[in-house]
Design a protein around this motif. Sequence first.
Motif, PDB file in Angstrom:
ATOM      1  N   UNK A   1       0.829  -1.213   0.000  1.00  0.00           N
ATOM      2  CA  UNK A   1       0.000   0.000   0.000  1.00  0.00           C
ATOM      3  C   UNK A   1       0.861   1.260   0.000  1.00  0.00           C
ATOM      4  N   UNK A   2       1.938   1.244   0.796  1.00  0.00           N
ATOM      5  CA  UNK A   2       2.848   2.402   0.861  1.00  0.00           C
ATOM      6  C   UNK A   2       3.488   2.638  -0.511  1.00  0.00           C
ATOM      7  N   UNK A   3       3.935   1.554  -1.153  1.00  0.00           N
ATOM      8  CA  UNK A   3       4.552   1.688  -2.479  1.00  0.00           C
ATOM      9  C   UNK A   3       3.531   2.190  -3.508  1.00  0.00           C
ATOM     10  N   UNK A   4       2.318   1.627  -3.467  1.00  0.00           N
ATOM     11  CA  UNK A   4       1.270   2.046  -4.417  1.00  0.00           C
ATOM     12  C   UNK A   4       0.955   3.534  -4.251  1.00  0.00           C
ATOM     13  N   UNK A   5       0.865   3.967  -3.005  1.00  0.00           N
ATOM     14  CA  UNK A   5       0.575   5.388  -2.722  1.00  0.00           C
ATOM     15  C   UNK A   5       1.692   6.276  -3.275  1.00  0.00           C
ATOM     16  N   UNK A   6       2.932   5.848  -3.033  1.00  0.00           N
ATOM     17  CA  UNK A   6       4.082   6.634  -3.509  1.00  0.00           C
ATOM     18  C   UNK A   6       4.132   6.699  -5.033  1.00  0.00           C
ATOM     19  N   UNK A   7       3.578   5.666  -5.684  1.00  0.00           N
ATOM     20  CA  UNK A   7       3.567   5.636  -7.145  1.00  0.00           C
ATOM     21  C   UNK A   7       2.348   6.359  -7.726  1.00  0.00           C
TER      22      UNK A   7
ATOM     23  N   UNK B   1      10.411  -1.562   1.343  1.00  0.00           N
ATOM     24  CA  UNK B   1      11.815  -1.178   1.164  1.00  0.00           C
ATOM     25  C   UNK B   1      12.022  -0.480  -0.177  1.00  0.00           C
ATOM     26  N   UNK B   2      11.364  -0.984  -1.218  1.00  0.00           N
ATOM     27  CA  UNK B   2      11.473  -0.350  -2.543  1.00  0.00           C
ATOM     28  C   UNK B   2      10.936   1.090  -2.469  1.00  0.00           C
ATOM     29  N   UNK B   3       9.859   1.283  -1.702  1.00  0.00           N
ATOM     30  CA  UNK B   3       9.246   2.615  -1.574  1.00  0.00           C
ATOM     31  C   UNK B   3      10.134   3.592  -0.806  1.00  0.00           C
ATOM     32  N   UNK B   4      10.748   3.110   0.278  1.00  0.00           N
ATOM     33  CA  UNK B   4      11.425   4.013   1.211  1.00  0.00           C
ATOM     34  C   UNK B   4      12.921   4.135   0.964  1.00  0.00           C
ATOM     35  N   UNK B   5      13.557   2.996   0.602  1.00  0.00           N
ATOM     36  CA  UNK B   5      15.017   3.015   0.502  1.00  0.00           C
ATOM     37  C   UNK B   5      15.420   1.840  -0.365  1.00  0.00           C
ATOM     38  N   UNK B   6      15.377   2.022  -1.670  1.00  0.00           N
ATOM     39  CA  UNK B   6      15.648   0.881  -2.549  1.00  0.00           C
ATOM     40  C   UNK B   6      17.123   0.478  -2.455  1.00  0.00           C
ATOM     41  N   UNK B   7      17.370  -0.818  -2.286  1.00  0.00           N
ATOM     42  CA  UNK B   7      18.731  -1.355  -2.194  1.00  0.00           C
ATOM     43  C   UNK B   7      19.228  -1.781  -3.581  1.00  0.00           C
ATOM     44  N   UNK B   8      20.520  -2.103  -3.675  1.00  0.00           N
ATOM     45  CA  UNK B   8      21.094  -2.617  -4.932  1.00  0.00           C
ATOM     46  C   UNK B   8      20.834  -4.116  -5.079  1.00  0.00           C
ATOM     47  N   UNK B   9      20.729  -4.800  -3.927  1.00  0.00           N
ATOM     48  CA  UNK B   9      20.488  -6.248  -3.907  1.00  0.00           C
ATOM     49  C   UNK B   9      19.395  -6.536  -2.882  1.00  0.00           C
ATOM     50  N   UNK B  10      18.623  -7.579  -3.155  1.00  0.00           N
ATOM     51  CA  UNK B  10      17.687  -8.095  -2.148  1.00  0.00           C
ATOM     52  C   UNK B  10      17.869  -9.599  -2.031  1.00  0.00           C
TER      53      UNK B  10
ATOM     54  N   UNK C   1      -2.035   0.231  11.406  1.00  0.00           N
ATOM     55  CA  UNK C   1      -3.056   1.291  11.295  1.00  0.00           C
ATOM     56  C   UNK C   1      -2.389   2.664  11.296  1.00  0.00           C
ATOM     57  N   UNK C   2      -1.390   2.824  12.178  1.00  0.00           N
ATOM     58  CA  UNK C   2      -0.687   4.108  12.285  1.00  0.00           C
ATOM     59  C   UNK C   2       0.016   4.461  10.973  1.00  0.00           C
ATOM     60  N   UNK C   3       0.598   3.456  10.328  1.00  0.00           N
ATOM     61  CA  UNK C   3       1.296   3.694   9.051  1.00  0.00           C
ATOM     62  C   UNK C   3       0.287   4.108   7.974  1.00  0.00           C
ATOM     63  N   UNK C   4      -0.831   3.381   7.905  1.00  0.00           N
ATOM     64  CA  UNK C   4      -1.854   3.694   6.894  1.00  0.00           C
ATOM     65  C   UNK C   4      -2.396   5.112   7.095  1.00  0.00           C
ATOM     66  N   UNK C   5      -2.572   5.498   8.353  1.00  0.00           N
ATOM     67  CA  UNK C   5      -3.053   6.850   8.665  1.00  0.00           C
ATOM     68  C   UNK C   5      -2.016   7.896   8.250  1.00  0.00           C
ATOM     69  N   UNK C   6      -0.756   7.616   8.590  1.00  0.00           N
ATOM     70  CA  UNK C   6       0.331   8.553   8.264  1.00  0.00           C
ATOM     71  C   UNK C   6       0.407   8.815   6.752  1.00  0.00           C
ATOM     72  N   UNK C   7       0.237   7.760   5.965  1.00  0.00           N
ATOM     73  CA  UNK C   7       0.332   7.910   4.505  1.00  0.00           C
ATOM     74  C   UNK C   7      -1.015   8.289   3.859  1.00  0.00           C
ATOM     75  N   UNK C   8      -2.027   8.494   4.721  1.00  0.00           N
ATOM     76  CA  UNK C   8      -3.372   8.845   4.232  1.00  0.00           C
ATOM     77  C   UNK C   8      -3.888   7.805   3.240  1.00  0.00           C
ATOM     78  N   UNK C   9      -3.754   6.541   3.649  1.00  0.00           N
ATOM     79  CA  UNK C   9      -4.236   5.423   2.823  1.00  0.00           C
ATOM     80  C   UNK C   9      -5.560   4.932   3.409  1.00  0.00           C
ATOM     81  N   UNK C  10      -6.582   4.833   2.563  1.00  0.00           N
ATOM     82  CA  UNK C  10      -7.885   4.342   3.044  1.00  0.00           C
ATOM     83  C   UNK C  10      -7.784   2.869   3.403  1.00  0.00           C
ATOM     84  N   UNK C  11      -8.469   2.482   4.481  1.00  0.00           N
ATOM     85  CA  UNK C  11      -8.461   1.054   4.844  1.00  0.00           C
ATOM     86  C   UNK C  11      -9.774   0.687   5.517  1.00  0.00           C
TER      87      UNK C  11
END
Length: 445
Positions: free
Chosen positions: A18-24, A145-154, A41-51
């Motif tokens: 959901x965080x990645x979708x919102x950022x996109x 992780x892709x949304x917040x801090x994408x790494x070179x390897x996973x 719930x706190x994360x969804x509220x922070x990003x203003x994501x409906x749930x």
Amino acid sequence: MTNKIVVIGAGESGVGAAVLAKKQGFEVLVSDAGTIKKEYEDVLTKYEIRYEAGGHSADEILKADLVVKSPGVPDSAPLVVELRGKGIPVISEIEFAGRYSQAKTICITGSNGKTTTTMLTYHLLKAAGLNVGLAGNVGHSLAWQVAEKDFDYYVIELSSFQLDGMVEFKADVAMLLNITPDHLDRYDYQLQNYVDSKFRIIQNQTSDDVFIYGVDDPIIQEELKKREIPAQCLPFGWGETFENGAGIKGEELIINLGKKSFNMSIFDIALQGKHNTYNSMAAGLAGMVLNIRNEKIRESLTDFKGVEHRLERFLKVHGIEFINDSKATNVNSTWYALESLNKPIVWIAGGVDKGNDYSALTELVRDKVKAIVCLGTDNSKIKEAFDGIVPDIIETQDMQDAVRSAYYLAKNGETVLLSPACASFDLFENYEDRGRQFKTAVRSL
């Protein structure tokens, strides 16, 4: 262009998606049939994501352009069937995340050992100084992780359920450790369906990619005869060394790849036991593929601390060693645990039986187990399987009682092993909760 995304399930993977979708820039709804933990719930509220929680708004969900489904929701769930019937794509969080990352992926699956191998591979890459994230069944949500801090390897641990929801995703390095019957209730009790699911780890691979596999596994051997695999195939196994691959010669672990070779004594590996040597071979091979220097591979295989709840040597009380193997949720995992121990064992077992066949354990139990403490709401199958083989089999209904009983049955120099061979959902939230309660009970002896 997909505009409206619905995420079914508000756990780690769902909230991450959901965080990645919102950022996109998508319109996002998160829907969970149960309750949502406050931290999410706190994360969804922070990003203003409906749930929504406690049920699904089917009318709205059926208008989605794309649905990202938690691996815990089966494909047979009525809403999922209806979505697919309408031609709405239903994918996994891993599939979704992969669309927004250029990172190299090292993906690991298997019926047993995948968490240890994933953690060991991650440890190895991190020690070598690579910019690496840990995701899938362990670590944090890949999408998050892709949304917040994408790494070179996973390094990504994948269950069969996650693999089922992957379509275009590709592993640059795929590892298939072993296949033993598990979760067959999700695969119409057809082993081939489960095998096909595990082999999805190599889908979309090309000749530029790598497939690392356990060559000693009879199911994998049979399956390889039926398939054309474009990736570079690197086997690992006990009985031989390979021109390209990993094996054991005498007491040496040997890895060969092209002109490079690596060797170390199997007695220097941090995690002892045959199954852990397999895990170390697989991780070492991945290290070679990624051009990590031999001394870093050796150092990482020597100093790795292991995984919580997986053959975790926890504490000694009056000379009795207590080992937490709560992660052993199937018979095969428990087989490895029993096989790796050499002192008399008081074995704590039981929970939700997934159609277990305990006969594979008979010889080991006869040789090594002096008493069984059953811990579950229904222990009849365990009692039936080992009646007449083990002199003492007792029943308990909670962890404190189980640990106390095992303590009284064990002597100085012996081992108490929690290795349930079953799921935990009858008496515990999950295997972590079961393991933590075990450790709390041991500390209070």
